[in-house]
Design a protein around this motif. Structure first.
Motif, PDB file in Angstrom:
ATOM      1  N   GLY A  29       0.816  -1.201   0.000  1.00 34.28           N
ATOM      2  CA  GLY A  29       0.000   0.000   0.000  1.00 34.28           C
ATOM      3  C   GLY A  29       0.853   1.256   0.000  1.00 34.28           C
ATOM      4  O   GLY A  29       2.032   1.240  -0.327  1.00 34.28           O
ATOM      5  N   GLY A  30       0.240   2.358   0.351  1.00 38.14           N
ATOM      6  CA  GLY A  30       0.973   3.614   0.424  1.00 38.14           C
ATOM      7  C   GLY A  30       1.258   4.202  -0.944  1.00 38.14           C
ATOM      8  O   GLY A  30       0.547   3.957  -1.916  1.00 38.14           O
ATOM      9  N   ALA A  31       2.310   4.991  -1.008  1.00 38.54           N
ATOM     10  CA  ALA A  31       2.647   5.703  -2.236  1.00 38.54           C
ATOM     11  C   ALA A  31       3.092   4.759  -3.341  1.00 38.54           C
ATOM     12  O   ALA A  31       2.909   5.049  -4.519  1.00 38.54           O
ATOM     13  N   ASN A  32       3.667   3.628  -2.992  1.00 41.24           N
ATOM     14  CA  ASN A  32       4.185   2.711  -4.008  1.00 41.24           C
ATOM     15  C   ASN A  32       3.100   1.822  -4.605  1.00 41.24           C
ATOM     16  O   ASN A  32       3.331   1.195  -5.633  1.00 41.24           O
ATOM     17  N   LYS A  33       1.939   1.753  -3.983  1.00 42.96           N
ATOM     18  CA  LYS A  33       0.910   0.821  -4.441  1.00 42.96           C
ATOM     19  C   LYS A  33       0.473   1.119  -5.870  1.00 42.96           C
ATOM     20  O   LYS A  33       0.392   0.207  -6.693  1.00 42.96           O
ATOM     21  N   ALA A  34       0.212   2.369  -6.186  1.00 42.37           N
ATOM     22  CA  ALA A  34      -0.245   2.713  -7.539  1.00 42.37           C
ATOM     23  C   ALA A  34       0.828   2.389  -8.570  1.00 42.37           C
ATOM     24  O   ALA A  34       0.532   1.881  -9.654  1.00 42.37           O
ATOM     25  N   LYS A  35       2.082   2.672  -8.239  1.00 38.62           N
ATOM     26  CA  LYS A  35       3.179   2.396  -9.174  1.00 38.62           C
ATOM     27  C   LYS A  35       3.335   0.892  -9.391  1.00 38.62           C
ATOM     28  O   LYS A  35       3.521   0.443 -10.525  1.00 38.62           O
ATOM     29  N   GLU A  36       3.247   0.111  -8.310  1.00 42.53           N
ATOM     30  CA  GLU A  36       3.367  -1.342  -8.435  1.00 42.53           C
ATOM     31  C   GLU A  36       2.198  -1.913  -9.220  1.00 42.53           C
ATOM     32  O   GLU A  36       2.377  -2.790 -10.068  1.00 42.53           O
ATOM     33  N   ASP A  37       0.980  -1.424  -8.951  1.00 44.57           N
ATOM     34  CA  ASP A  37      -0.189  -1.904  -9.680  1.00 44.57           C
ATOM     35  C   ASP A  37      -0.074  -1.581 -11.166  1.00 44.57           C
ATOM     36  O   ASP A  37      -0.436  -2.396 -12.016  1.00 44.57           O
ATOM     37  N   ALA A  38       0.415  -0.388 -11.491  1.00 43.30           N
ATOM     38  CA  ALA A  38       0.577  -0.017 -12.898  1.00 43.30           C
ATOM     39  C   ALA A  38       1.611  -0.899 -13.582  1.00 43.30           C
ATOM     40  O   ALA A  38       1.429  -1.312 -14.728  1.00 43.30           O
ATOM     41  N   ALA A  39       2.681  -1.229 -12.880  1.00 45.08           N
ATOM     42  CA  ALA A  39       3.708  -2.096 -13.466  1.00 45.08           C
ATOM     43  C   ALA A  39       3.154  -3.496 -13.717  1.00 45.08           C
ATOM     44  O   ALA A  39       3.425  -4.100 -14.760  1.00 45.08           O
ATOM     45  N   VAL A  40       2.375  -4.007 -12.785  1.00 42.78           N
ATOM     46  CA  VAL A  40       1.773  -5.339 -12.960  1.00 42.78           C
ATOM     47  C   VAL A  40       0.772  -5.324 -14.108  1.00 42.78           C
ATOM     48  O   VAL A  40       0.752  -6.239 -14.939  1.00 42.78           O
TER      49      VAL A  40
END
Length: 59
Positions: A29-40
């Motif tokens: 979660g947190g700030a990295n969640k959106a970036k990780e979801d976009a990469a996946v």
């Protein structure tokens, strides 16, 4: 003193395991969640595009 040398490796492993679990929980979660979801999502879209392949035209 043999019991101390027998207990040190499991204790060290337990400490490292707890540390790994804490890092995993902190990074969810947190700030990295959106970036990780976009990469996946991008990787899945790329895999689906490769699997389908280019359109063929017979003619």
């Amino acid at each position: 003193m043999d019991y101390v040398s027998a207990l040190v490796p499991p204790v060290v492993m337990a400490v490292f395991f707890i540390g790994v679990i804490r890092v995993i929980v902190k990074t969810q979660g947190g700030a990295n969640k959106a970036k990780e979801d976009a990469a996946v999502d991008a990787a899945i879209a790329h895999a689906e595009g490769v699997r389908q392949g280019p359109a063929r035209t017979d003619g």
